[in-house]
Design a protein around this motif. Structure first.
Motif, mmCIF file in Angstrom:
data_model
loop_
_atom_site.group_PDB
_atom_site.id
_atom_site.type_symbol
_atom_site.label_atom_id
_atom_site.label_comp_id
_atom_site.label_asym_id
_atom_site.label_seq_id
_atom_site.Cartn_x
_atom_site.Cartn_y
_atom_site.Cartn_z
ATOM 1 N N ALA A 121 -26.422 33.645 17.682
ATOM 2 C CA ALA A 121 -27.374 32.709 17.090
ATOM 3 C C ALA A 121 -27.147 32.567 15.588
ATOM 4 O O ALA A 121 -27.191 31.462 15.036
ATOM 5 C CB ALA A 121 -28.801 33.186 17.376
ATOM 6 N N ILE A 122 -26.882 33.687 14.912
ATOM 7 C CA ILE A 122 -26.608 33.640 13.472
ATOM 8 C C ILE A 122 -25.303 32.896 13.207
ATOM 9 O O ILE A 122 -25.190 32.126 12.232
ATOM 10 C CB ILE A 122 -26.567 35.070 12.903
ATOM 11 N N GLY A 123 -24.317 33.085 14.065
ATOM 12 C CA GLY A 123 -23.058 32.367 13.914
ATOM 13 C C GLY A 123 -23.247 30.860 13.993
ATOM 14 O O GLY A 123 -22.595 30.088 13.260
ATOM 15 N N GLU A 124 -24.144 30.398 14.851
ATOM 16 C CA GLU A 124 -24.434 28.966 14.948
ATOM 17 C C GLU A 124 -25.013 28.432 13.636
ATOM 18 O O GLU A 124 -24.644 27.351 13.173
ATOM 19 C CB GLU A 124 -25.406 28.716 16.095
ATOM 20 N N LEU A 125 -25.928 29.202 13.047
ATOM 21 C CA LEU A 125 -26.514 28.768 11.776
ATOM 22 C C LEU A 125 -25.474 28.755 10.665
ATOM 23 O O LEU A 125 -25.524 27.902 9.767
ATOM 24 C CB LEU A 125 -27.681 29.683 11.401
ATOM 25 N N ALA A 126 -24.532 29.691 10.717
ATOM 26 C CA ALA A 126 -23.465 29.707 9.716
ATOM 27 C C ALA A 126 -22.609 28.446 9.832
ATOM 28 O O ALA A 126 -22.253 27.805 8.826
ATOM 29 C CB ALA A 126 -22.613 30.961 9.881
ATOM 30 N N VAL A 158 -36.166 27.509 9.385
ATOM 31 C CA VAL A 158 -36.798 26.924 10.564
ATOM 32 C C VAL A 158 -36.263 25.513 10.811
ATOM 33 O O VAL A 158 -36.005 25.113 11.954
ATOM 34 C CB VAL A 158 -38.330 26.924 10.403
ATOM 35 N N ARG A 159 -36.089 24.752 9.739
ATOM 36 C CA ARG A 159 -35.541 23.391 9.874
ATOM 37 C C ARG A 159 -34.173 23.428 10.545
ATOM 38 O O ARG A 159 -33.896 22.640 11.467
ATOM 39 C CB ARG A 159 -35.410 22.740 8.485
ATOM 40 N N ARG A 160 -33.317 24.345 10.104
ATOM 41 C CA ARG A 160 -31.946 24.368 10.625
ATOM 42 C C ARG A 160 -31.899 24.887 12.069
ATOM 43 O O ARG A 160 -31.077 24.428 12.862
ATOM 44 C CB ARG A 160 -31.063 25.212 9.705
ATOM 45 N N VAL A 161 -32.798 25.802 12.414
ATOM 46 C CA VAL A 161 -32.878 26.237 13.806
ATOM 47 C C VAL A 161 -33.301 25.064 14.690
ATOM 48 O O VAL A 161 -32.807 24.900 15.817
ATOM 49 C CB VAL A 161 -33.861 27.418 13.941
ATOM 50 N N GLY A 162 -34.210 24.221 14.182
ATOM 51 C CA GLY A 162 -34.611 23.034 14.924
ATOM 52 C C GLY A 162 -33.445 22.085 15.173
ATOM 53 O O GLY A 162 -33.358 21.462 16.236
#
Length: 636
Positions: A429-434, A608-612
């Motif tokens: 999940a953290i890799g996706e945000l990166a 939160v915005r980027r997870v959305g």
């Protein structure tokens, strides 16, 4: 009344002596040996001198503590206790990894085993001893809270190796001396010992931060040198126990919403026993990789890590190994799918969500409980039915095909089951945000040495720091290695260069997408606390008041859909956010702290915005009204 009669009957048949008698007539072996040990006698004399007390008075106190915590192993009592354990476990079939247990039994023949177990239920204290006893391990002594030392039952339990210890001992130095010495004597006598590395049951389903008390005394023992003898060693064995479902989860989730904890007494025990009448599937016992405690302490000393830091490192080692030993349950995966959707799904829609998760679990070689096939329709359908029968899900079959959804007020229960598997998904999940951070870079943006790829690494490290009180992350070097593995899985090859276009391409084509499923509940909860903290400006913070305020506002935001799910309205998550804020120095009043609090809230709002956005890429946009931006943040 049937439960009361059954408990009393089992207690009477396991207690050969008078019911009210707490201790055997003669002291257990370890107590007798300690009382005659010159080293211990000197320690007591030193403690008396240090405290300015009469030595005889301290001796009387320490003897009382030793008898209070002492335990013995009586064969007849142990057999009766095992029957009681089987009766309490009647809601489950207990599955044990027999290959791991066979290897562990070989280790048991020549070593003292220190079994550090995860703690999801009061039943853990029955699953583990019964499994070991059935496989003819050496007797195991288990540490438990003194709050469980109930009349009659406590007398029985102390003769089966259960050591009742007090939790709050900071102001009782003589008690700590007695416990430390008792543990040293147990190790010297090559006893097997078991304790919860978490100190108490998890309220969220994932491992709690480790407590260091028992482990500290064990490390003192293996590092001790005295009278020319080499210090004894123990083999630390991580032991994971996980359940398809638990009757007690609903009570724990009520506590997470602010309810008071039910005290452990006879009425509580009877209620707990009655709950086990209803079948709930399986319990799974798995063993992590054992290690020599003395060798590990020597390795850390060679790195310059000693004292409390070394104990912390060992505790984290145990927690990592526990997580790696914990298998993926079908219940956890189904809960993950339904929590992520937060709407009714058909069995085909659940399978569509689970399939890429199953492929990912296979690729990472994570163990699956009971060797279940997560792609199998009947396996998923059975899990849906079992969760519906226990009230976690509701089903509707009045249309063209049945659909299932999380029941009202059951989001925290479902989250508990999902969280038993969340540790294997958080780095992905953290890799996706990166990747998303790199994809959002503007043309001509100033880049650090290392370029776009370094931007991704820095974002991953920032998220690691943001969530470090929530999850057990490996060292920074190991964390980067794990992220490279995740990136390789997404790209199909090693990645040495990155551009915004390439990052977007990898992200869009990745399967599964996990950030919105895994991280959103925690980030939403953190944002509630950060918003309430920012509302206090530069002023002082009463932590209890802040938590109460967060519960109230969190409930409001859940009703307004400003948080994605009701599971984010949890005292357990709010307390972790509070720990992070404390670590950042945001709880102390002072000039300028208000701006820092505003920046903390802004950071979480952007996360939160980027997870959305990840949810939108996954095709599962979460319909959430963003929390209003505070006017005082316009300058940020």
């Amino acid at each position: 009344m049937a439960a009361v009669r059954r408990i009393r009957e089992l207690a009477r048949t396991t207690l050969p002596r008078a019911v009210g008698e707490r201790l055997p007539a003669a002291p257990p072996q370890e107590v007798g040996e300690l009382l005659g040990d010159e080293r211990f006698q000197r320690a007591v004399a030193d403690a008396a001198a240090e405290q300015g007390r009469d030595e005889a008075e301290v001796w009387s106190e320490v003897e009382g503590y030793l008898h209070e915590m002492s335990a013995a192993h009586d064969d007849r009592t142990a057999q009766g206790w095992a029957r009681m354990g089987d009766w309490f476990l009647r809601a489950y079939d207990v599955l044990v990894d027999e290959d791991d247990m066979q290897q562990l039994r070989k280790l048991d023949r020549s070593h003292s085993l220190a079994l550090a177990f995860s703690h999801r239920s009061y039943l853990d204290g029955m699953v583990i001893p019964n499994a070991l006893m059935a496989r003819r391990f050496s007797p195991t002594y288990t540490f438990g809270g003194a709050n469980l030392n109930l009349p009659l039952i406590g007398s029985v339990a102390s003769r089966t190796g259960l050591i009742f210890i007090r939790r709050a001992t900071q102001e009782i130095p003589v008690y700590r001396l007695a416990l430390r010495s008792y543990i040293r004597q147990m190790v010297t006598n090559k006893r097997n010992m078991a304790w919860s590395i978490e100190g108490g049951r998890t309220r969220t389903g994932k491992l709690r931060p480790p407590v260091h008390g028992i482990l500290k005394y064990l490390t003192d023992t293996v590092e001790s040198r005295g009278d020319g003898d080499e210090a004894p060693d123990v083999q630390v064995v991580p032991v994971s126990v996980v359940y398809d479902q638990l009757h007690e989860v609903s009570l724990m989730t009520e506590e997470a919403r602010g309810a008071s904890k039910t005290p452990e007494d006879w009425r509580w025990l009877v209620r707990f026993a009655r709950l086990q009448r209803n079948r709930l599937g399986r319990a799974y016992l798995t063993v992590g990789e054992p290690f020599s405690l003395r060798e590990r302490m020597d390795e850390l000393a060679a790195e310059g890590v000693t004292g409390h830091q070394a104990v912390e490192r060992v505790a984290l080692d145990i927690s990592h190994r526990l997580n790696r030993a914990t298998p993926v349950t079908t219940t956890a995966i189904v809960s993950l799918a339904l929590l992520g959707a937060d709407r009714a799904l058909t069995v085909d829609e659940v399978l569509d969500t689970v399939e890429p998760l199953a492929a990912y679990i296979d690729a990472r070689r994570w163990p699956v409980a009971g060797a279940a096939d997560l792609r199998d329709r009947s396996t998923i359908r059975r899990a849906l039915s079992e969760l519906t029968r226990s009230g976690v899900l509701t089903a509707y079959d009045g249309g063209t095909e049945p659909v299932w959804k999380i029941g009202d007020d059951q989001h925290l229960v479902a989250a508990f089951y999902r969280n038993t598997v969340i540790h294997i998904l958080v780095e992905r999940a953290i890799g996706e945000l990166a990747l998303l951070t790199v994809s959002e870079l503007e043309p001509g943006a100033e880049l650090p040495p290392g370029g776009e790829l370094q931007v991704g690494w820095e974002e991953a490290k920032r998220m690691r720091d943001l969530l470090k009180f929530e999850f057990f992350f490996p060292s920074r070097a190991e964390f980067e290695d794990d992220l490279r593995t995740e990136l390789r899985l997404m790209a199909g090859d090693e990645v040495t260069e990155m551009t915004p276009v390439r990052a977007r391409e990898l992200l869009v084509n990745a399967r599964p997408h996990l950030a919105h499923l895994v991280l959103r509940p925690f980030l939403d909860a953190y944002l509630v606390v950060a918003d309430r903290l920012a509302d206090r400006g530069d002023g002082p913070v009463d932590e209890d008041d802040l938590l109460a305020d967060s519960l109230a506002v969190g409930q409001q935001w859940a009703l307004q859909r400003r948080v994605a799910s009701a599971e984010s309205v949890s005292l357990e998550l709010f307390r972790t956010a509070l720990a992070l804020a404390r670590h950042k120095g945001l709880l102390e009043a002072g000039d300028g702290v208000g701006s820092a609090r505003e920046a903390f809230a802004a950071e979480l709002r952007d996360s939160v915005r980027r997870v959305g956005i990840i949810g939108e890429i996954a095709g599962e946009p979460v319909q959430v009204v963003p929390p209003p931006v505070r006017q005082s943040q316009d300058h940020l």
